[in-house]
Design a protein around this motif. Structure first.
Motif, PDB file in Angstrom:
ATOM      1  N   ARG A  78      42.090  47.506  34.178  1.00 20.32           N
ATOM      2  CA  ARG A  78      42.887  47.318  32.964  1.00 20.32           C
ATOM      3  C   ARG A  78      42.046  47.242  31.699  1.00 20.32           C
ATOM      4  NH1 ARG A  78      46.226  42.028  34.141  1.00 20.32           N
ATOM      5  NH2 ARG A  78      44.163  41.426  34.948  1.00 20.32           N
ATOM      6  N   PHE A  79      40.779  46.910  31.797  1.00 19.64           N
ATOM      7  CA  PHE A  79      39.953  46.712  30.614  1.00 19.64           C
ATOM      8  C   PHE A  79      39.590  48.058  29.987  1.00 19.64           C
ATOM      9  CE2 PHE A  79      39.444  42.885  33.124  1.00 19.64           C
ATOM     10  CZ  PHE A  79      39.620  41.907  32.163  1.00 19.64           C
ATOM     11  N   LYS A  80      39.861  48.155  28.690  1.00 22.12           N
ATOM     12  CA  LYS A  80      39.654  49.424  27.981  1.00 22.12           C
ATOM     13  C   LYS A  80      38.256  49.547  27.391  1.00 22.12           C
ATOM     14  CE  LYS A  80      43.882  50.932  28.567  1.00 22.12           C
ATOM     15  NZ  LYS A  80      44.469  49.810  29.324  1.00 22.12           N
ATOM     16  N   ALA A  81      37.518  48.422  27.344  1.00 24.16           N
ATOM     17  CA  ALA A  81      36.152  48.463  26.801  1.00 24.16           C
ATOM     18  C   ALA A  81      35.351  47.293  27.358  1.00 24.16           C
ATOM     19  CB  ALA A  81      36.164  48.403  25.278  1.00 24.16           C
ATOM     20  N   GLY A  82      34.099  47.551  27.693  1.00 24.02           N
ATOM     21  CA  GLY A  82      33.219  46.509  28.206  1.00 24.02           C
ATOM     22  C   GLY A  82      31.846  46.601  27.564  1.00 24.02           C
ATOM     23  N   VAL A  83      31.204  45.446  27.397  1.00 24.39           N
ATOM     24  CA  VAL A  83      29.812  45.393  26.939  1.00 24.39           C
ATOM     25  C   VAL A  83      29.051  44.480  27.890  1.00 24.39           C
ATOM     26  CG1 VAL A  83      28.222  44.793  25.097  1.00 24.39           C
ATOM     27  CG2 VAL A  83      30.487  45.714  24.525  1.00 24.39           C
ATOM     28  N   SER A  84      28.121  45.057  28.639  1.00 28.34           N
ATOM     29  CA  SER A  84      27.350  44.317  29.635  1.00 28.34           C
ATOM     30  C   SER A  84      25.907  44.185  29.168  1.00 28.34           C
ATOM     31  CB  SER A  84      27.412  45.045  30.987  1.00 28.34           C
ATOM     32  OG  SER A  84      26.551  44.433  31.922  1.00 28.34           O
ATOM     33  N   GLY A  85      25.499  42.937  28.873  1.00 26.93           N
ATOM     34  CA  GLY A  85      24.150  42.701  28.385  1.00 26.93           C
ATOM     35  C   GLY A  85      23.270  42.030  29.416  1.00 26.93           C
ATOM     36  N   ALA A  86      22.079  42.559  29.631  1.00 24.27           N
ATOM     37  CA  ALA A  86      21.096  41.958  30.544  1.00 24.27           C
ATOM     38  C   ALA A  86      21.732  41.609  31.883  1.00 24.27           C
ATOM     39  CB  ALA A  86      20.462  40.726  29.908  1.00 24.27           C
ATOM     40  N   GLY A  87      22.462  42.551  32.442  1.00 28.94           N
ATOM     41  CA  GLY A  87      23.149  42.323  33.708  1.00 28.94           C
ATOM     42  C   GLY A  87      22.495  43.088  34.845  1.00 28.94           C
ATOM     43  N   ALA A  88      23.067  42.921  36.030  1.00 26.93           N
ATOM     44  CA  ALA A  88      22.608  43.631  37.226  1.00 26.93           C
ATOM     45  C   ALA A  88      23.742  43.620  38.233  1.00 26.93           C
ATOM     46  CB  ALA A  88      21.359  42.978  37.813  1.00 26.93           C
ATOM     47  N   SER A  89      23.798  44.642  39.051  1.00 24.85           N
ATOM     48  CA  SER A  89      24.852  44.723  40.061  1.00 24.85           C
ATOM     49  C   SER A  89      24.317  45.070  41.443  1.00 24.85           C
ATOM     50  CB  SER A  89      25.898  45.760  39.642  1.00 24.85           C
ATOM     51  OG  SER A  89      26.544  45.359  38.462  1.00 24.85           O
TER      52      SER A  89
END
Length: 505
Positions: A377-388
């Motif tokens: 559902r999210f139309k925009a994301g900002v991922s900072g200094a993350g990891a998956s």
């Protein structure tokens, strides 16, 4: 001149900002003002920190990990040493876990107050308790055994009969007091505010920093439970701006867990109108969103967003069980709680379900990745200094001790590592256009975590960008980069969540 090769032979061999760790350690030195000479009073393969002079000026209390191999242990303790070279270092505490904080001497120099954590395997989820121990060593006494809230900043009263400290409590904090001999904790302040940096004078008068969601921290005197403002550093600027309102917000996750959060509403908010929503996720995870001034939240709200700040399971402020609920199960219950809070914001008519955005830094970036992998559902994301793809973080970041204590080594059991790498391994489910950001020299959550997610989305044809801040570590410190990061986040959200990609103001 060519730098020499770096030889590494330590178990924990890297740390953010410090870089690759060699054989250097941090020791205590005493500097004589008359002779202008200094001498070391500690040595060995240990680091010493938080030194505090005794009332008579003859001894120093400090915190150190003196396990056979400190790199493989979280067992810090309080020690005391005479302020002279060659003096014997004497242990004050012996708890098999972290004893830490800034040691506080009693006025007569007979006792030391400090913070006692949890068992070693839970060091990442510590709920610190107030404890005292004889300065000469001996049985410790925990003074807040049933409080179930983390404490910090312990200080003795002038007569040595009680201790003051700060308690972190469900989106706020307050000043507490307890008898030095043990007993009930008195709550000396209240309200939806955050207090910090408590200091007591020899006359017993108290000063501290106090902040609310619309007040930047300022120095206040604490008098009979009331605050008297002493500094007005930010008063002029605040008089020129109209701030958003911040309210408590509660939701129930699909498994029945009650989750407490904050909702920030733009100035001029109109009930019944649906607003674009930004889910801004705090890092840690052992921390909380609280009623203190947040520039980012205010900036986003000023653009017309409703901001939702969720204290998901793993956050502090709600007790030991709540913050330890995610042990060895990252990016699961937290995401359930985040999604449940968004669902509640939609249900009560605050959030426009067609204009949902999210973002965070560090563990907030990790949870951003995890959330877009399960909720389209999210139309925009900002991922900072993350990891998956957490499996690839083994040996590349600074958390080796936590990994092996919590997940085990991957060659003996791969399943836990696969489970916490779910977001990357299900990148085919992601539909959210996402901006990834990271410091080039980050050893806390290395840039590879952002690069991998960027590459996955780029490979799938999802709109994405990767922004690398040259020479920066886990925290972006260069003022021009700080501004750039804010501007890019606003532009990315505006592109997807505002009519016609409205530019930020």
């Amino acid at each position: 001149k060519t730098k020499p090769p770096i030889l590494i032979d330590r178990y924990h061999f890297k740390a953010d900002r410090e870089g690759y760790l060699g054989g250097l350690r941090e020791h205590l030195w005493v500097f004589d003002l008359e002779t202008r000479k200094g001498e070391a009073i500690t040595s060995g393969l240990y680091n010493e920190r938080s030194p505090v002079w005794s009332p008579d000026g003859k001894r120093i209390a400090f915190v150190s990990n003196r396990a056979p191999d400190p790199d493989r242990s979280g067992d810090t303790n309080i020690y005391v040493v005479e302020a002279r070279a060659g003096a014997e270092v004497l242990p004050v505490t012996t708890f098999a876990g972290p004893d830490e904080g800034r040691p506080a001497w009693s006025p007569d120099g007979q006792w030391i107050a400090y913070l006692q954590g949890d068992e070693p395997r839970l060091h990442a989820y510590n709920l610190n308790k107030l404890a005292v121990s004889p300065a000469a060593g001996g049985p410790a006494r925990v003074l807040t055994p049933s409080l179930d809230r983390a404490v910090e900043n312990p200080l003795w009263s002038a007569d040595g009969r009680s201790l003051f400290f700060i308690v972190e409590d469900d989106r706020a904090s307050y000043v507490g007091r307890v008898p030095a001999s043990g007993g009930n904790v008195d709550k000396l302040t209240g309200g939806r505010r955050v207090v910090s940096s408590l200091s007591l004078g020899s006359d017993g008068k108290a000063v501290l920093l106090q902040s609310t969601a619309v007040e930047i921290p300022e120095v206040h005197a604490l008098e009979n439970g009331e605050f008297r403002r002493l500094s007005r550093q930010n008063e002029a600027w605040l008089s020129e701006v109209e701030l958003a309102s911040t309210e408590d917000f509660t939701s129930k996750s699909k498994d029945g867990t009650v989750v407490n959060s904050l909702v920030v509403k733009p100035a001029g908010f109109k009930p019944g109108q649906k607003y674009p929503l930004l889910l801004i996720i705090h890092g840690g995870p052992n921390g909380q969103d609280e009623h203190s001034f947040s520039f980012d939240q205010q900036l986003f709200a000023a653009q017309g967003y409703v901001v939702l700040a969720v204290n998901y399971r793993g956050s502090s402020g709600r007790g030991s069980a709540y913050q330890k609920a995610i042990y060895a199960d990252w990016c699961n219950k937290e995401v359930v709680d985040l999604v449940g809070a968004v669902d509640e914001a939609i249900r009560i008519g605050v959030a426009d379900p067609e204009r949902l955005g999210l973002g965070g830094w560090s563990y907030g970036g990790i949870l951003t990745d995890a959330t877009i992998a399960v909720d389209p559902r999210f139309k925009a994301g900002v991922s900072g200094a993350g990891a998956s793809l957490q499996l690839t973080m083994y040996g590349t970041d600074q958390y080796i001790l936590q990994y092996e204590q919590e997940l085990g080594v991957p060659w003996k059991g791969l399943e836990p590592w696969i489970r916490v790498s779910s977001a990357f391994l299900h990148a085919d489910r992601i539909k959210t256009p996402t901006l990834f950001m990271c410091g080039e020299k980050d050893f806390n959550v290395p840039i590879a975590g952002s690069e991998q997610m960027y590459q996955a989305l780029r490979s799938r044809g999802i709109d994405t960008q990767l922004v690398v801040y040259p020479g920066q570590y886990h925290g972006i410190m260069m003022p021009s980069y700080v501004r750039d990061r804010l501007e890019r986040r606003l532009a990315w959200y505006g592109k997807y969540l505002m009519p016609g990609g409205q530019p930020a103001q």
